[in-house]
Motif scaffolding. Structure first.
Motif, PDB file in Angstrom:
ATOM      1  N   THR A   1       0.862  -1.195   0.000  1.00 34.37           N
ATOM      2  CA  THR A   1       0.000   0.000   0.000  1.00 34.37           C
ATOM      3  C   THR A   1       0.896   1.242   0.000  1.00 34.37           C
ATOM      4  OG1 THR A   1       0.028   0.133   2.394  1.00 34.37           O
ATOM      5  CG2 THR A   1      -1.738  -1.207   1.390  1.00 34.37           C
ATOM      6  N   GLN A   2       0.295   2.403  -0.253  1.00 30.85           N
ATOM      7  CA  GLN A   2       1.083   3.650  -0.222  1.00 30.85           C
ATOM      8  C   GLN A   2       1.709   3.845   1.158  1.00 30.85           C
ATOM      9  OE1 GLN A   2       1.139   4.067  -3.856  1.00 30.85           O
ATOM     10  NE2 GLN A   2       2.017   5.835  -2.814  1.00 30.85           N
ATOM     11  N   ALA A   3       0.963   3.494   2.207  1.00 25.65           N
ATOM     12  CA  ALA A   3       1.497   3.682   3.560  1.00 25.65           C
ATOM     13  C   ALA A   3       2.695   2.762   3.799  1.00 25.65           C
ATOM     14  CB  ALA A   3       0.411   3.418   4.594  1.00 25.65           C
ATOM     15  N   GLN A   4       2.593   1.514   3.288  1.00 26.03           N
ATOM     16  CA  GLN A   4       3.731   0.593   3.449  1.00 26.03           C
ATOM     17  C   GLN A   4       4.947   1.089   2.645  1.00 26.03           C
ATOM     18  OE1 GLN A   4       1.464  -2.898   2.200  1.00 26.03           O
ATOM     19  NE2 GLN A   4       2.024  -3.919   4.124  1.00 26.03           N
ATOM     20  N   LEU A   5       4.662   1.605   1.464  1.00 23.15           N
ATOM     21  CA  LEU A   5       5.787   2.129   0.662  1.00 23.15           C
ATOM     22  C   LEU A   5       6.444   3.311   1.379  1.00 23.15           C
ATOM     23  CD1 LEU A   5       4.347   1.973  -2.998  1.00 23.15           C
ATOM     24  CD2 LEU A   5       6.136   0.534  -1.996  1.00 23.15           C
ATOM     25  N   ALA A   6       5.611   4.137   2.021  1.00 16.22           N
ATOM     26  CA  ALA A   6       6.162   5.285   2.768  1.00 16.22           C
ATOM     27  C   ALA A   6       7.074   4.781   3.891  1.00 16.22           C
ATOM     28  CB  ALA A   6       5.039   6.138   3.326  1.00 16.22           C
ATOM     29  N   GLU A   7       6.649   3.703   4.539  1.00 11.50           N
ATOM     30  CA  GLU A   7       7.473   3.106   5.603  1.00 11.50           C
ATOM     31  C   GLU A   7       8.815   2.642   5.041  1.00 11.50           C
ATOM     32  OE1 GLU A   7       7.552   2.778   8.767  1.00 11.50           O
ATOM     33  OE2 GLU A   7       5.672   3.875   9.048  1.00 11.50           O
ATOM     34  N   GLU A   8       8.739   1.969   3.894  1.00 16.87           N
ATOM     35  CA  GLU A   8       9.978   1.462   3.266  1.00 16.87           C
ATOM     36  C   GLU A   8      10.887   2.619   2.864  1.00 16.87           C
ATOM     37  OE1 GLU A   8      11.124  -1.621   3.106  1.00 16.87           O
ATOM     38  OE2 GLU A   8       9.317  -2.250   4.162  1.00 16.87           O
ATOM     39  N   PHE A   9      10.269   3.665   2.289  1.00 15.25           N
ATOM     40  CA  PHE A   9      11.057   4.847   1.906  1.00 15.25           C
ATOM     41  C   PHE A   9      11.787   5.379   3.137  1.00 15.25           C
ATOM     42  CE2 PHE A   9      11.604   8.407  -1.160  1.00 15.25           C
ATOM     43  CZ  PHE A   9      12.186   9.327  -0.304  1.00 15.25           C
TER      44      PHE A   9
ATOM     45  N   LEU B   1      23.267  24.786   0.129  1.00 16.42           N
ATOM     46  CA  LEU B   1      24.018  23.909   1.035  1.00 16.42           C
ATOM     47  C   LEU B   1      23.160  22.822   1.662  1.00 16.42           C
ATOM     48  CD1 LEU B   1      26.283  26.306   3.131  1.00 16.42           C
ATOM     49  CD2 LEU B   1      27.022  24.416   1.676  1.00 16.42           C
ATOM     50  N   ASN B   2      21.913  23.181   1.978  1.00 17.91           N
ATOM     51  CA  ASN B   2      21.009  22.241   2.652  1.00 17.91           C
ATOM     52  C   ASN B   2      19.726  22.132   1.839  1.00 17.91           C
ATOM     53  OD1 ASN B   2      22.581  22.149   5.280  1.00 17.91           O
ATOM     54  ND2 ASN B   2      22.127  24.331   5.109  1.00 17.91           N
ATOM     55  N   TYR B   3      19.113  20.987   1.919  1.00 17.10           N
ATOM     56  CA  TYR B   3      17.909  20.770   1.133  1.00 17.10           C
ATOM     57  C   TYR B   3      16.764  20.215   1.953  1.00 17.10           C
ATOM     58  CZ  TYR B   3      17.138  22.113  -3.389  1.00 17.10           C
ATOM     59  OH  TYR B   3      16.770  22.894  -4.417  1.00 17.10           O
ATOM     60  N   VAL B   4      15.569  20.773   1.778  1.00 14.52           N
ATOM     61  CA  VAL B   4      14.372  20.204   2.396  1.00 14.52           C
ATOM     62  C   VAL B   4      13.484  19.733   1.244  1.00 14.52           C
ATOM     63  CG1 VAL B   4      12.343  20.629   3.825  1.00 14.52           C
ATOM     64  CG2 VAL B   4      14.520  21.760   4.373  1.00 14.52           C
ATOM     65  N   CYS B   5      13.239  18.452   1.195  1.00 20.39           N
ATOM     66  CA  CYS B   5      12.430  17.925   0.102  1.00 20.39           C
ATOM     67  C   CYS B   5      11.115  17.374   0.653  1.00 20.39           C
ATOM     68  CB  CYS B   5      13.189  16.827  -0.633  1.00 20.39           C
ATOM     69  SG  CYS B   5      12.180  16.106  -1.936  1.00 20.39           S
ATOM     70  N   ILE B   6      10.020  17.878   0.128  1.00 23.64           N
ATOM     71  CA  ILE B   6       8.699  17.385   0.544  1.00 23.64           C
ATOM     72  C   ILE B   6       8.363  16.174  -0.332  1.00 23.64           C
ATOM     73  CG2 ILE B   6       6.244  17.956   0.741  1.00 23.64           C
ATOM     74  CD1 ILE B   6       7.221  20.929   1.054  1.00 23.64           C
ATOM     75  N   VAL B   7       8.113  15.056   0.327  1.00 27.64           N
ATOM     76  CA  VAL B   7       7.821  13.814  -0.412  1.00 27.64           C
ATOM     77  C   VAL B   7       6.354  13.439  -0.168  1.00 27.64           C
ATOM     78  CG1 VAL B   7       8.431  11.361  -0.645  1.00 27.64           C
ATOM     79  CG2 VAL B   7      10.211  13.033  -0.079  1.00 27.64           C
ATOM     80  N   PRO B   8       5.451  13.811  -1.059  1.00 26.30           N
ATOM     81  CA  PRO B   8       4.054  13.394  -0.862  1.00 26.30           C
ATOM     82  C   PRO B   8       3.966  11.868  -0.922  1.00 26.30           C
ATOM     83  CG  PRO B   8       4.222  15.121  -2.540  1.00 26.30           C
ATOM     84  CD  PRO B   8       5.616  14.642  -2.265  1.00 26.30           C
ATOM     85  N   GLN B   9       3.297  11.291   0.054  1.00 23.76           N
ATOM     86  CA  GLN B   9       3.206   9.818   0.088  1.00 23.76           C
ATOM     87  C   GLN B   9       2.652   9.265  -1.226  1.00 23.76           C
ATOM     88  OE1 GLN B   9       1.804   7.638   3.721  1.00 23.76           O
ATOM     89  NE2 GLN B   9       0.157   6.987   2.350  1.00 23.76           N
ATOM     90  N   SER B  10       1.747  10.009  -1.831  1.00 26.53           N
ATOM     91  CA  SER B  10       1.110   9.546  -3.074  1.00 26.53           C
ATOM     92  C   SER B  10       2.110   9.423  -4.232  1.00 26.53           C
ATOM     93  CB  SER B  10       0.002  10.513  -3.475  1.00 26.53           C
ATOM     94  OG  SER B  10       0.543  11.817  -3.567  1.00 26.53           O
ATOM     95  N   THR B  11       3.275  10.054  -4.102  1.00 26.97           N
ATOM     96  CA  THR B  11       4.253   9.964  -5.209  1.00 26.97           C
ATOM     97  C   THR B  11       5.190   8.769  -5.048  1.00 26.97           C
ATOM     98  OG1 THR B  11       5.916  11.312  -4.066  1.00 26.97           O
ATOM     99  CG2 THR B  11       4.329  12.506  -5.459  1.00 26.97           C
ATOM    100  N   ILE B  12       5.061   8.031  -3.944  1.00 26.58           N
ATOM    101  CA  ILE B  12       6.039   6.955  -3.694  1.00 26.58           C
ATOM    102  C   ILE B  12       5.670   5.695  -4.471  1.00 26.58           C
ATOM    103  CG2 ILE B  12       7.247   5.579  -1.943  1.00 26.58           C
ATOM    104  CD1 ILE B  12       6.596   7.696   0.114  1.00 26.58           C
ATOM    105  N   VAL B  13       6.647   5.197  -5.210  1.00 20.35           N
ATOM    106  CA  VAL B  13       6.498   3.937  -5.960  1.00 20.35           C
ATOM    107  C   VAL B  13       7.563   2.979  -5.431  1.00 20.35           C
ATOM    108  CG1 VAL B  13       5.578   5.048  -8.044  1.00 20.35           C
ATOM    109  CG2 VAL B  13       8.053   4.734  -7.813  1.00 20.35           C
TER     110      VAL B  13
END
Ligand code: SF4
Lengths: 475, 236
Positions: free
Chosen positions: B46-54, B167-179
């Protein structure tokens, strides 16, 4: 530079490198570290069945090579659709001249380059410099080597492996560095020196890990991010690729990329995996406004025609270097080619001829470790064996070799001669003995005894010992 | 030099066709791969499981980076506060952000009020601002669970250099984009390409800039960003 890294004899190069203790220790350290990480990440790939992935990657590469004409044509059409220009170069001179002329025509003063073996192969840097262009290598190792008076690379993935941090500090000191030999400080110096170069360069030049026929994309894989800056900042960009770098589809690229990073550096992925598709959108503040791809043959079509065709599948991951017991002992420079290790042994004589590199196929014990690891599924040790066969055939026709081999043939095919020869060998070597060992050999023994003692030849021949043992005699 | 030419094609390609013992085929049918292990990785998650793996793989990257990478799973309601905290974590300084309306939609207007917004028509000024920036803020287009990679697909308003210079990066990762992995990203690029869409650059990024070129010692920030924070947003 070209493929050959210096004009010294093979033996001289080997001697020099065998005496470089730091370099030899560095090779061992690199092999051990990368192989440990590699084994770890490969065991985590899917269900850990590396052989299955290796087979798939070999299939993808072999399919592209079998249809090279079709896929290169499709790729070129797509590069043009993406707004780029493609130049097919038959040899090093044509390729280098095209890029150099482009630089002259566009009034380029400064070029930033990201690591690319093929640009080394075609000698591009020196042509650009001769044309008055300021060339900046931006990969940290290549930057070090450039500052060290274009010291040649010794490893495909870690090109400056042969230099220690104090040597690097000394190189940087000549260029304004005043700190200690601490890797973090040295890297920070390089960062400070190079950042502005990206933004003030008129041209970016980079290589290509894979070219994707179905879209015209150039794929680039790195950890440092310098490639990404080379593909972001300059308005004029050139990708230079060996013609064999082609893959048919994104799916094939998926398999190959998945194996490349894991095999090259022992990581699941490098920090940056980049696909470049030509010029940027109209109105963009950065990115390429003009994009060229130079596709280089330079002897590869001869390889395609030959029994060595399979080597064109190589993805330059260096796994074969990292596993090779010979490379471990002699280091990259001993191959006297920008392509070292088992891949270099196969590829160098094909691209640059046997004349300068006839010793290379003998830098192999045919242990087969390279074949086992190769993510492109190339039977490297068989190809090296084939080189040996070709050379032996060739040599049969040369006067010296012909006489020696005929002589050896006579000895081996006549039992009485063989028996006599092996019987008197211990006696013949007796004058060379010291403390029960041969320490200073002559003729062909010298190469061995220069590095280690040779045990005394047994008085009893193996055959005699075996015959006696079979009869229930000797231990 | 005219744009969009193919030079020396005829002789080069016909030489290859000769060697391959035929005319260049009009079409080549790709035989397909003989097995598909790449489709099995995280299959059916599921998307939630993929988010966990990410997140889990980002922690592995974090450990390997000596703490230069960080990852948090948060909810959209906490996004603005978390971004604000992260933007001061390594010292305050100039911020650069994409010209992207999602920042406003997600309530980040206040947090990014002093940020320089990449505006292509301002030309090189954007690049200079990116070079000075302490922080960059971006949004992942496709996110790969297996390697904890975020992806930037080039588009006006994003600015390529803005993704590599701060120098530093903040990246927003929407859960819906995780494959699951690169496989699904490649499928997407394949589909786009079939429709004639080939973005000028597609960058997959899974770490800080690093190098092991000096005696195999890993050093950080050789060229690109030194620190990277993923904010995985579970309800985006
Ligand atoms: S021959 Fe195989 S192992 Fe060696 S560099 Fe090429 S792909 Fe890697």
């Amino acid at each position: 530079m070209g493929i050959k890294i210096n004009d010294k004899s093979f033996k001289k190069n080997l001697e020099k490198n065998l005496n470089d203790d730091f370099m030899r220790a560095a090779m061992v350290k690199a092999q051990d570290l990368i192989n440990k990480n590699r084994a770890n990440v490969l065991s985590q790939l899917g269900d850990g069945n590396y052989q299955e992935w290796q087979k798939l990657s070999g299939e993808a590469r072999a399919h592209a090579i079998e249809n090279l004409d079709f896929y290169l044509n499709q790729f070129a059409e797509n590069v043009v659709k993406n707004g780029g220009t493609v130049f097919f170069a038959k040899d090093a001179k044509e390729a280098s001249q095209y890029v150099t002329n482009l630089a002259i025509e566009k009034g380029v003063k400064k070029v930033v380059k990201a690591k690319s073996m093929v640009t080394e192969e075609i000698g591009l840097n020196h042509d650009l410099i001769d044309a008055g262009v300021d060339v900046k290598e931006t990969d940290l190792a290549e930057y070090i080597l450039q500052l060290d008076d274009w010291n040649p690379p010794s490893h495909m993935v870690v090109p400056s492996l042969h230099l220690n941090k104090t040597q690097i500090r000394d190189v940087f000191a000549k260029n304004g560095y005043s700190g200690k030999d601490i890797p973090e400080d040295l890297a920070a110096f390089a960062r400070a020196q190079l950042r502005n170069e990206f933004l003030t360069a008129d041209m970016g030049i980079y290589g290509c890990n894979f070219a994707i026929a179905e879209s015209g994309a150039i794929t680039l894989i790195s950890n440092e991010g310098n490639i990404d800056l080379c593909t972001s900042a300059p308005e004029l960009q050139v990708a230079v690729m060996g013609m064999e770098r082609i893959l048919a589809t994104y799916e094939d690229a998926d398999i190959c990329i998945s194996l490349l990073a894991r095999n090259a550096v022992g990581a699941k992925s490098t920090s940056y995996t980049t696909f470049v598709n030509g010029i940027t959108e109209e109105g963009a503040a950065d990115g390429a406004k003009e994009f060229h791809v130079v596709i280089v043959d330079n002897g590869r079509s001869k390889v395609l025609k030959s029994q060595f065709k399979e080597v064109l599948q190589c993805m330059r991951c260096a796994a074969c270097l990292n596993i090779c017991p010979i490379y471990r002992q002699v280091g990259g420079h001993s191959y006297n080619s920008i392509y070292s290790g088992p891949l270099g042994v196969v590829l160098t004589p094909l691209l640059a001829g046997y004349e300068d590199f006839e010793e290379l196929p003998y830098m192999c014990s045919l242990c087969g470790a390279c074949t086992e690891v190769c993510p492109s599924n190339i039977k490297l040790h068989s190809l090296i064996h084939e080189h040996k066969r070709v050379l032996a055939e060739d040599k049969k026709n040369s006067a010296f070799w012909g006489v020696s081999m005929t002589g050896a043939g006579k000895v081996f095919s006549r039992p009485w001669m063989y028996k006599l020869g092996t019987g008197i060998a211990p006696l013949m070597t007796k004058p060379l003995m010291e403390d029960g060992k041969i320490k200073k050999g002559i003729s062909i023994l010298k190469g061995w005894t220069d590095k280690r003692d040779m045990p005394a030849l047994e008085k009893t021949r193996f055959r005699d010992w075996y015959a006696s043992r079979s009869k229930g005699g000797n231990k | 030099m005219k744009k969009g030419q193919i030079l020396n094609r005829e002789s080069f390609i016909s030489n290859l066709s000769n060697i391959l013992g035929r005319e260049m085929p009009k079409e080549v049918v790709h035989p397909g791969l003989s097995s598909k292990p790449h489709l099995e990785i995280y299959k059916g998650y599921t998307q939630a499981q993929l988010a966990e793996e990410f997140h889990k793989n980002a922690q592995v990257n974090k450990a390997g980076s000596g703490g230069k990478i960080d990852s948090l799973i948060i909810e959209k309601k906490d996004l603005a506060n978390t971004v604000a905290e992260k933007l001061v974590e390594h010292g305050t300084g100039p911020i650069i952000a994409w010209n992207d309306e999602r920042f406003a939609e997600w309530g980040l207007n206040e947090v990014l009020k002093d940020a320089y917004v990449w505006t292509d028509k301002k030309g090189r000024e954007n690049v200079d601002k990116a070079l000075e920036a302490s922080y960059g803020v971006c949004i992942s287009d496709i996110s790969l669970a297996e390697t904890a990679s975020y992806t930037v697909i080039d588009k006006l308003g994003k600015g390529r250099s803005s993704n590599f210079l701060p120098l530093n990066y903040v990246c927003i990762v929407p859960q819906s984009t995780i494959v699951p992995r690169l496989t699904q990203a490649m499928q997407k690029l394949h589909e786009m390409s079939k429709e004639g869409i080939n973005p000028a650059a597609i960058n997959f990024i899974c770490g800080s800039s690093s190098s092991s070129d000096i005696e195999l010692n890993k050093v950080w920030g050789v060229h690109g960003p030194i620190r990277l924070t993923y904010l995985i947003v579970s309800d985006l």
